[in-house]
Enzyme design. Sequence first.
Site, PDB file in Angstrom:
ATOM      1  N   SER A 215      38.262  39.065  46.541  1.00 17.68           N
ATOM      2  CA  SER A 215      38.307  39.696  45.220  1.00 17.68           C
ATOM      3  C   SER A 215      39.387  40.773  45.172  1.00 17.68           C
ATOM      4  CB  SER A 215      36.918  40.245  44.876  1.00 17.68           C
ATOM      5  OG  SER A 215      36.817  40.620  43.533  1.00 17.68           O
ATOM      6  N   ASP A 349      33.984  31.154  37.671  1.00 15.19           N
ATOM      7  CA  ASP A 349      33.911  32.572  38.020  1.00 15.19           C
ATOM      8  C   ASP A 349      33.829  33.385  36.736  1.00 15.19           C
ATOM      9  OD1 ASP A 349      34.383  35.234  38.779  1.00 15.19           O
ATOM     10  OD2 ASP A 349      35.775  34.655  40.362  1.00 15.19           O
ATOM     11  N   HIS A 380      31.566  34.021  41.456  1.00 12.54           N
ATOM     12  CA  HIS A 380      32.430  35.031  42.075  1.00 12.54           C
ATOM     13  C   HIS A 380      31.883  35.370  43.460  1.00 12.54           C
ATOM     14  CE1 HIS A 380      35.559  38.101  41.862  1.00 12.54           C
ATOM     15  NE2 HIS A 380      34.710  38.912  42.477  1.00 12.54           N
TER      16      HIS A 380
END
Length: 434
Positions: A215, A349, A380
């Site tokens: 991320s 996501d 995610h």
Amino acid sequence: MATQDSGYYDYTIVAPEMPAMFDGMKLAAVATVLYVIVRCLNLKSPTAAPDITYQDTPLNRFLLKSCPILTKEYIPPLLWGKSGHLQTALYGKMGRVSCPHPIGLRKYLPMQDGATATFDLFEPMGDHRTGDDVTMVICPGIGNHSEKHYIRTFVGHSQKEGYRCAVLNHLGALPNIELTSPRMFTYGCTWEFASMVGYIKKMFPHTHLIVVGFSLGGNIVCKFLGENRTNQERVLCCVSVCQGYSALRAQETFLQWDQCRRFYNFLMADNMKKIILSHRGSLFGSATKMEDADLSRLYTATSLMQIDETIMRKFHGHNSLKEYYEKESCVHYIHNVDVPLLLVNSADDPLVHGSLLTIPRTLAEKKQNVIFALTLHGGHLGFFEGAVLVPQPLTWMDKVIVGYANAMCQWEKQKPPCQKSGNLNTSCPEEKAA
């Protein structure tokens, strides 16, 4: 049939029809609930192999052959795994199933501005399959650290495969570590990660590096490698999972209610506020750049952009939010990355809008060293695998990163010495003679 002979109506014939009416209403209610469940859980969505974008080169052919999980069907848990929201929520709340507890050694690195970076070092549990010394240098997601479940699971799996792991703890993220300067981690600051990598290179002069970012960490590692070519020395490859590539382009999508993105924005902003306020004394003291007005605006902030505008951009002296997002996003540096690069995203996501995925896809179409893998499901940082309900301890994400790293190590092992990673002389004597 109703009669009036006795002065009242006989409803005995009508009454039996009432239960049938109620049964019909119950069936309609059940059908409606099932329809909503099917739609919300996305049960009709098919399972498929990731959509892979890459150029046809000997290295990429070798990687895809040696890491077959990238080209095989990804099968999430049947009942809930096709919902990006549930994948994301379960990762965020539950973490991982049977999460290991790897034991590491915490390192403290003083920075030039007075900050103290920390990272945890985990030694391998056995020899690497190639016999080489290989270290995973890992950058977690926003506000995360080595104690998060998904990091612990990945580290445990990597250790068993013979990798040393170094995990950065984002500045200010650990609740029991006080800040030593009026600064904490930001979206694209690479200082702490660079300090950790420098330490690893110095302490283990013969180790190869596998760079991994999750991320926000994906943005940091790609920016780090692209900022300076020397940062790529001794790096075998880089893997980035579920990053958004451009904060400037993402900020508009984060204010939209599509896929509940505005709600996720609020939740992440609330978590960031808690982290910042836990270091209130260090960040808002008399000798800092922050003012009482900044603290007041922080309390009322409901989005990450408001927090970035009020607090985060000021740590590095950016004049505006636009400037901060432009200079801190890896989209302006990632084209300078020449080591093999695997970029992984999920189509469902809820945090990364689909329009942002044109960045990695275009990059993979233009650069031979880039592979872009897009799964249909995974949410995610979820990527759970399983049959019906209970997910497996290891996720598809864990297996892909280690599988790709194993393939890269094998490729490096069979190369001529003059072509080894970190050797800037890319032409062999045999080639020169030819």
